[in-house]
Design a protein around this motif. Structure first.
Motif, PDB file in Angstrom:
ATOM      1  N   THR A   1       0.833  -1.209   0.000  1.00 35.51           N
ATOM      2  CA  THR A   1       0.000   0.000   0.000  1.00 35.51           C
ATOM      3  C   THR A   1       0.866   1.256   0.000  1.00 35.51           C
ATOM      4  O   THR A   1       0.615   2.205  -0.740  1.00 35.51           O
ATOM      5  CB  THR A   1      -0.945  -0.009   1.218  1.00 35.51           C
ATOM      6  OG1 THR A   1      -1.756  -1.182   1.159  1.00 35.51           O
ATOM      7  CG2 THR A   1      -1.826   1.220   1.248  1.00 35.51           C
ATOM      8  N   VAL A   2       1.903   1.249   0.826  1.00 37.60           N
ATOM      9  CA  VAL A   2       2.807   2.407   0.924  1.00 37.60           C
ATOM     10  C   VAL A   2       3.516   2.643  -0.406  1.00 37.60           C
ATOM     11  O   VAL A   2       3.535   3.761  -0.928  1.00 37.60           O
ATOM     12  CB  VAL A   2       3.818   2.201   2.080  1.00 37.60           C
ATOM     13  CG1 VAL A   2       4.893   3.273   2.066  1.00 37.60           C
ATOM     14  CG2 VAL A   2       3.094   2.176   3.423  1.00 37.60           C
ATOM     15  N   TRP A   3       4.086   1.605  -0.966  1.00 39.70           N
ATOM     16  CA  TRP A   3       4.814   1.712  -2.242  1.00 39.70           C
ATOM     17  C   TRP A   3       3.895   2.221  -3.351  1.00 39.70           C
ATOM     18  O   TRP A   3       4.258   3.110  -4.120  1.00 39.70           O
ATOM     19  CB  TRP A   3       5.413   0.359  -2.598  1.00 39.70           C
ATOM     20  CG  TRP A   3       6.251   0.359  -3.837  1.00 39.70           C
ATOM     21  CD1 TRP A   3       5.848   0.001  -5.091  1.00 39.70           C
ATOM     22  CD2 TRP A   3       7.624   0.734  -3.951  1.00 39.70           C
ATOM     23  NE1 TRP A   3       6.901   0.119  -5.979  1.00 39.70           N
ATOM     24  CE2 TRP A   3       8.001   0.558  -5.307  1.00 39.70           C
ATOM     25  CE3 TRP A   3       8.581   1.182  -3.046  1.00 39.70           C
ATOM     26  CZ2 TRP A   3       9.286   0.826  -5.768  1.00 39.70           C
ATOM     27  CZ3 TRP A   3       9.859   1.451  -3.510  1.00 39.70           C
ATOM     28  CH2 TRP A   3      10.200   1.279  -4.848  1.00 39.70           C
ATOM     29  N   ALA A   4       2.693   1.667  -3.421  1.00 42.18           N
ATOM     30  CA  ALA A   4       1.749   2.071  -4.472  1.00 42.18           C
ATOM     31  C   ALA A   4       1.363   3.543  -4.325  1.00 42.18           C
ATOM     32  O   ALA A   4       1.334   4.284  -5.317  1.00 42.18           O
ATOM     33  CB  ALA A   4       0.507   1.185  -4.427  1.00 42.18           C
TER      34      ALA A   4
ATOM     35  N   LEU B   1       5.957  14.614   3.863  1.00 35.98           N
ATOM     36  CA  LEU B   1       6.033  13.203   4.254  1.00 35.98           C
ATOM     37  C   LEU B   1       4.960  12.861   5.286  1.00 35.98           C
ATOM     38  O   LEU B   1       4.353  11.788   5.228  1.00 35.98           O
ATOM     39  CB  LEU B   1       7.434  12.891   4.794  1.00 35.98           C
ATOM     40  CG  LEU B   1       7.733  11.425   5.099  1.00 35.98           C
ATOM     41  CD1 LEU B   1       7.474  10.530   3.896  1.00 35.98           C
ATOM     42  CD2 LEU B   1       9.174  11.288   5.576  1.00 35.98           C
ATOM     43  N   ASP B   2       4.692  13.774   6.212  1.00 34.81           N
ATOM     44  CA  ASP B   2       3.619  13.553   7.190  1.00 34.81           C
ATOM     45  C   ASP B   2       2.259  13.480   6.496  1.00 34.81           C
ATOM     46  O   ASP B   2       1.411  12.658   6.857  1.00 34.81           O
ATOM     47  CB  ASP B   2       3.618  14.652   8.251  1.00 34.81           C
ATOM     48  CG  ASP B   2       4.837  14.580   9.174  1.00 34.81           C
ATOM     49  OD1 ASP B   2       5.527  13.537   9.217  1.00 34.81           O
ATOM     50  OD2 ASP B   2       5.104  15.592   9.866  1.00 34.81           O
ATOM     51  N   ASN B   3       2.035  14.332   5.487  1.00 34.62           N
ATOM     52  CA  ASN B   3       0.798  14.258   4.694  1.00 34.62           C
ATOM     53  C   ASN B   3       0.683  12.904   4.005  1.00 34.62           C
ATOM     54  O   ASN B   3      -0.401  12.316   3.929  1.00 34.62           O
ATOM     55  CB  ASN B   3       0.755  15.357   3.626  1.00 34.62           C
ATOM     56  CG  ASN B   3       0.314  16.687   4.164  1.00 34.62           C
ATOM     57  OD1 ASN B   3      -0.225  16.776   5.260  1.00 34.62           O
ATOM     58  ND2 ASN B   3       0.552  17.723   3.391  1.00 34.62           N
ATOM     59  N   PHE B   4       1.811  12.422   3.483  1.00 36.22           N
ATOM     60  CA  PHE B   4       1.828  11.113   2.839  1.00 36.22           C
ATOM     61  C   PHE B   4       1.371  10.032   3.823  1.00 36.22           C
ATOM     62  O   PHE B   4       0.506   9.215   3.507  1.00 36.22           O
ATOM     63  CB  PHE B   4       3.230  10.792   2.304  1.00 36.22           C
ATOM     64  CG  PHE B   4       3.375   9.380   1.825  1.00 36.22           C
ATOM     65  CD1 PHE B   4       2.813   8.978   0.625  1.00 36.22           C
ATOM     66  CD2 PHE B   4       4.044   8.440   2.595  1.00 36.22           C
ATOM     67  CE1 PHE B   4       2.923   7.667   0.186  1.00 36.22           C
ATOM     68  CE2 PHE B   4       4.168   7.130   2.166  1.00 36.22           C
ATOM     69  CZ  PHE B   4       3.613   6.734   0.960  1.00 36.22           C
ATOM     70  N   ALA B   5       1.949  10.040   5.024  1.00 40.41           N
ATOM     71  CA  ALA B   5       1.598   9.027   6.029  1.00 40.41           C
ATOM     72  C   ALA B   5       0.107   9.085   6.358  1.00 40.41           C
ATOM     73  O   ALA B   5      -0.568   8.047   6.400  1.00 40.41           O
ATOM     74  CB  ALA B   5       2.443   9.214   7.287  1.00 40.41           C
TER      75      ALA B   5
ATOM     76  N   VAL C   1      -1.962   7.668   3.364  1.00 40.38           N
ATOM     77  CA  VAL C   1      -1.889   6.212   3.229  1.00 40.38           C
ATOM     78  C   VAL C   1      -2.679   5.539   4.341  1.00 40.38           C
ATOM     79  O   VAL C   1      -3.418   4.579   4.089  1.00 40.38           O
ATOM     80  CB  VAL C   1      -0.425   5.728   3.226  1.00 40.38           C
ATOM     81  CG1 VAL C   1      -0.360   4.206   3.282  1.00 40.38           C
ATOM     82  CG2 VAL C   1       0.307   6.240   2.004  1.00 40.38           C
ATOM     83  N   GLU C   2      -2.536   6.027   5.563  1.00 37.85           N
ATOM     84  CA  GLU C   2      -3.248   5.412   6.679  1.00 37.85           C
ATOM     85  C   GLU C   2      -4.764   5.551   6.513  1.00 37.85           C
ATOM     86  O   GLU C   2      -5.505   4.599   6.760  1.00 37.85           O
ATOM     87  CB  GLU C   2      -2.773   6.003   7.999  1.00 37.85           C
ATOM     88  CG  GLU C   2      -1.338   5.565   8.329  1.00 37.85           C
ATOM     89  CD  GLU C   2      -0.712   6.293   9.493  1.00 37.85           C
ATOM     90  OE1 GLU C   2      -1.390   7.139  10.128  1.00 37.85           O
ATOM     91  OE2 GLU C   2       0.458   6.010   9.791  1.00 37.85           O
ATOM     92  N   ALA C   3      -5.234   6.693   6.039  1.00 38.25           N
ATOM     93  CA  ALA C   3      -6.670   6.885   5.805  1.00 38.25           C
ATOM     94  C   ALA C   3      -7.134   5.992   4.655  1.00 38.25           C
ATOM     95  O   ALA C   3      -8.205   5.387   4.720  1.00 38.25           O
ATOM     96  CB  ALA C   3      -6.960   8.352   5.484  1.00 38.25           C
TER      97      ALA C   3
ATOM     98  N   ASP D   1      -5.739   3.164   3.707  1.00 38.53           N
ATOM     99  CA  ASP D   1      -5.666   1.779   4.159  1.00 38.53           C
ATOM    100  C   ASP D   1      -6.876   1.420   5.015  1.00 38.53           C
ATOM    101  O   ASP D   1      -7.467   0.362   4.861  1.00 38.53           O
ATOM    102  CB  ASP D   1      -4.363   1.546   4.939  1.00 38.53           C
ATOM    103  CG  ASP D   1      -4.013   0.070   5.037  1.00 38.53           C
ATOM    104  OD1 ASP D   1      -4.123  -0.631   4.016  1.00 38.53           O
ATOM    105  OD2 ASP D   1      -3.639  -0.378   6.126  1.00 38.53           O
ATOM    106  N   VAL D   2      -7.289   2.340   5.875  1.00 36.11           N
ATOM    107  CA  VAL D   2      -8.476   2.118   6.711  1.00 36.11           C
ATOM    108  C   VAL D   2      -9.718   2.017   5.823  1.00 36.11           C
ATOM    109  O   VAL D   2     -10.549   1.129   5.977  1.00 36.11           O
ATOM    110  CB  VAL D   2      -8.630   3.231   7.764  1.00 36.11           C
ATOM    111  CG1 VAL D   2      -9.993   3.162   8.423  1.00 36.11           C
ATOM    112  CG2 VAL D   2      -7.525   3.120   8.799  1.00 36.11           C
ATOM    113  N   ALA D   3      -9.831   2.936   4.852  1.00 37.99           N
ATOM    114  CA  ALA D   3     -10.990   2.916   3.952  1.00 37.99           C
ATOM    115  C   ALA D   3     -11.002   1.632   3.127  1.00 37.99           C
ATOM    116  O   ALA D   3     -12.050   1.046   2.881  1.00 37.99           O
ATOM    117  CB  ALA D   3     -10.966   4.135   3.034  1.00 37.99           C
ATOM    118  N   GLY D   4      -9.828   1.171   2.720  1.00 33.78           N
ATOM    119  CA  GLY D   4      -9.723  -0.031   1.901  1.00 33.78           C
ATOM    120  C   GLY D   4     -10.080  -1.296   2.666  1.00 33.78           C
ATOM    121  O   GLY D   4     -10.591  -2.257   2.090  1.00 33.78           O
ATOM    122  N   THR D   5      -9.836  -1.299   3.965  1.00 32.73           N
ATOM    123  CA  THR D   5     -10.147  -2.494   4.757  1.00 32.73           C
ATOM    124  C   THR D   5     -11.524  -2.422   5.412  1.00 32.73           C
ATOM    125  O   THR D   5     -12.007  -3.396   5.940  1.00 32.73           O
ATOM    126  CB  THR D   5      -9.088  -2.709   5.851  1.00 32.73           C
ATOM    127  OG1 THR D   5      -9.037  -1.549   6.687  1.00 32.73           O
ATOM    128  CG2 THR D   5      -7.728  -2.977   5.254  1.00 32.73           C
TER     129      THR D   5
END
Length: 143
Positions: free
Chosen positions: A15-18, A125-129, A132-134, A136-140
């Motif tokens: 997920t992070v790489w993508a 970079l903080d925006n990136f994190a 991705v976390e949001a 990832d949560v939406a995806g799961t």
């Protein structure tokens, strides 16, 4: 003078790489503050390939192209590139039990204060994190 920043990302490495390399994702996270945004992004992720992100103030008062050429790619581990002004950047992705640590090391430019540069790159970079976390949560959430 090199500057290193890092951020932990609570998501899996795929997920992070993508999200790091997908132009549509880049347009969502690539800004140092809320009054800026990325309007265009392109990625040719291969050694010798190029990338470009058009960063603009939302009020239209300023903008610039952040672009370069990939010099080394190790899938899901390392991306190295040279910016248009000749500075080198290395991005490392280290997976662990709690997610991925993303570390960027870049050569400072001479026009702006080093601390200002560090803060700006860290904000992106903080925006990136957060993105991705949001994501990832939406995806799961649907599973």
């Amino acid at each position: 003078m090199k500057i290193t920043i890092e951020a932990p990302v609570k998501a899996d490495l795929n997920t992070v790489w993508a999200a790091w390399n997908n132009p549509e994702d880049i347009k969502q996270w690539n800004a140092a503050s809320d009054d800026w945004h990325t309007t265009q992004s392109s990625v040719d992720l291969r050694e010798g390939g190029t990338f470009s992100s058009r960063m603009e103030a939302k009020d239209g008062s300023a903008g610039f192209d952040f672009e370069g050429t990939y010099t080394r790619i190790v899938a899901q581990k390392i991306i190295e590139y040279r910016l248009g002004d000749g500075r080198d950047v290395k991005v490392e992705f280290t997976g662990g039990a709690d997610g991925v640590l993303v570390r960027e090391t870049f050569e400072a430019e001479s026009q702006n204060d080093r601390e200002l540069q560090r803060r700006g790159w860290q904000a992106i970079l903080d925006n990136f994190a957060r993105h991705v976390e949001a994501k990832d949560v939406a995806g799961t959430a649907g599973n």
